[in-house]
Design an enzyme around this catalytic site. Structure first.
Site, short mmCIF file in Angstrom:
data_model
loop_
_atom_site.label_atom_id
_atom_site.label_comp_id
_atom_site.label_asym_id
_atom_site.label_seq_id
_atom_site.Cartn_x
_atom_site.Cartn_y
_atom_site.Cartn_z
N SER A 271 45.76 6.70 -16.54
CA SER A 271 44.33 6.43 -16.66
C SER A 271 43.46 7.45 -15.96
CB SER A 271 44.03 5.04 -16.08
OG SER A 271 44.34 5.00 -14.69
N CYS A 272 44.06 8.31 -15.12
CA CYS A 272 43.25 9.22 -14.31
C CYS A 272 43.25 10.66 -14.80
CB CYS A 272 43.71 9.17 -12.85
SG CYS A 272 43.35 7.61 -12.03
N PHE A 273 44.42 11.31 -14.80
CA PHE A 273 44.45 12.73 -15.14
C PHE A 273 43.82 13.03 -16.50
CE2 PHE A 273 48.09 14.48 -12.25
CZ PHE A 273 47.36 14.07 -11.15
N ASP A 276 39.96 12.14 -16.33
CA ASP A 276 39.19 12.93 -15.37
C ASP A 276 39.09 14.39 -15.77
OD1 ASP A 276 38.93 10.60 -14.01
OD2 ASP A 276 40.19 11.14 -12.31
#
Length: 434
Positions: A271-273, A276
């Protein structure tokens, strides 16, 4: 201190439990009544190591009582500091959707109309530089009738929590970043984190909100680019018949490089890399700059699942055949399948006409929601039975123990995207980048 946390996802639930463990009184606010009930019974709504113990310890009838959950925003009126931990989903162009966090900020502001004392709001959601002071602060000001710096403090505290190790990451952080544009908000944030600062002896970075927002993106963008770089090097090593992991072990001894994030493989997800990196690229392009290194990192990462399948193609024709996909979560230690590399792998196998059977220790139901028509096995051994090939997508420890199970395959071809399976003479083994 008395703290309220708006949002009970991976970040919100984790920090609420950890703040309670540090001695604060915490109320977790969420619109989902089922999640609220789960937390209040001392159980966890998500799969996260260490979190069940903290919720059992601090929530529920037998807990310390320092943590409770509710659907009512009025609960924040009895607190000193509120953390906004709401999702910022991704649009197709990579930019982030602020509608959920804006709605939460507005409801927060409307609730603060009924409080006379100072209140500090800390944005924990990941937002691009300028969002806190240009978007969210005006929303809270308008809804509350207050002015930032006068009865209202607004700060930014980016999270650096990895799914699967989020509790440990919070309680033993590499750094604590506190972004604020007024002194009182900064003091409140410092007071919230004082027990953690004392317990973990972590360095504290004090800055403005815009810089704090950028630190989060810079952190994840750098790590994502590092993974893509080692995968690029690994792909080159594969062409020369060189063990990329041996190369990585050597270059990791250089303290300018370090050995972290040098595990070449099928790429990064979660969900982040992905979100983002895409968001900071979109924000940069909106301001007239195209970041070539980050764009290349994304492009290479997107190619890795197809490289995995091409190695399988070199050994077997999967059309009409059973193929085992071992690992569905984007990383071990979590049931999160968002942006998992297994998604592209399954889609690629289906395009080749394969009959896919997936297995994961904890993430099966989450992947079933996306691929309801493929088969799912109850164990790795069951997935391997009668398969012409197996691809390893997630590095769960249990896959390292597989041995005799491969004998049940129709043809024992294993393409390992995480270097977790031990090669033997009994299987045809291919590493993705070695």
């Amino acid at each position: 201190m008395k703290i309220s946390v708006i949002g009970s996802g991976y970040v919100g639930t984790t920090i609420a439990a950890c703040f309670a463990d540090l001695g604060h009184e915490v109320v977790n606010i969420d619109v989902d009544a089922d999640v609220v009930e789960t937390i209040n019974t001392g159980e966890t709504p998500i799969h996260e190591e260490g979190l069940p113990d903290l919720l059992e310890k601090h929530a529920g009838d037998d807990g310390t009582g320092r943590l409770r959950a509710t659907t009512e925003y009025d609960a924040l009126l009895e607190t000193d500091v509120t953390f906004l931990c709401l999702p910022t989903p991704q649009y197709d162009d990579g930019s982030i959707d602020l509608s959920i966090v804006e709605t939460g900020a507005e409801q927060l502001g409307e609730t603060l109309q009924r409080k006379s004392d100072w209140h500090t709001v800390v944005v924990k959601s990941t937002v691009v530089p300028g969002t806190t002071d240009e978007v969210l602060t005006p929303v809270i000001e308008s809804a509350s009738g207050r002015t930032a710096g006068e009865g209202l403090g607004v700060g930014m505290n980016p999270e650096f929590l990895r799914e699967g190790t989020a509790v440990a990451d919070f309680l033993d952080p590499d750094k604590i970043v506190l972004g604020a544009d007024d002194d009182r908000a900064r003091r409140d944030m410092r007071a919230v984190f004082a027990p953690l600062e004392e317990q973990a002896d972590a360095p504290v970075v004090e800055t403005d909100t815009r810089t704090a927002e950028m630190i989060k993106y810079a952190n994840n963008a750098f790590l994502a680019a590092k993974v893509s770089l080692i995968n690029d090097i690994g792909n080159i090593c594969k062409e020369f018949g060189i063990d990329a992991y041996e190369v990585a072990d050597a270059i990791g001894l250089d303290d300018r490089i370090s050995d972290q994030f040098l595990r070449s493989g099928v790429g990064w997800g979660g969900s982040c890399f992905p979100k983002d990196v895409a968001a900071i690229i979109a924000a940069a392009e909106a301001n007239g700059y195209e970041p070539p290194v980050l764009e290349a990192a994304v492009e290479l990462n997107d190619r890795q699942p197809e490289r995995l399948l091409e190695l399988l193609d070199a050994h077997v024709d999967v059309d009409g055949e059973r193929v085992a996909v071992l690992g569905l979560a984007f990383k071990p230690g979590t049931d999160d399948t968002r942006n998992s590399r297994a998604i592209e792998v399954i889609e690629g196998l289906e395009a080749r006409g394969a009959r896919v059977v997936g297995y994961d220790p904890v993430a099966t139901e989450n992947m079933r929601a996306r691929f309801p028509d493929i088969d799912y096995a109850e164990s790795a051994a069951a997935a391997l039975e009668d398969a012409v090939g197996a691809v390893v997508v997630t590095g769960w420890d249990e896959f390292a123990a597989l041995d005799d199970e491969f004998a049940a395959m129709k043809t024992p071809v294993v393409v390992d995207g995480r270097r977790i399976v031990e090669p033997t003479s009994e299987i045809t083994y291919e590493g993705l980048t070695w």
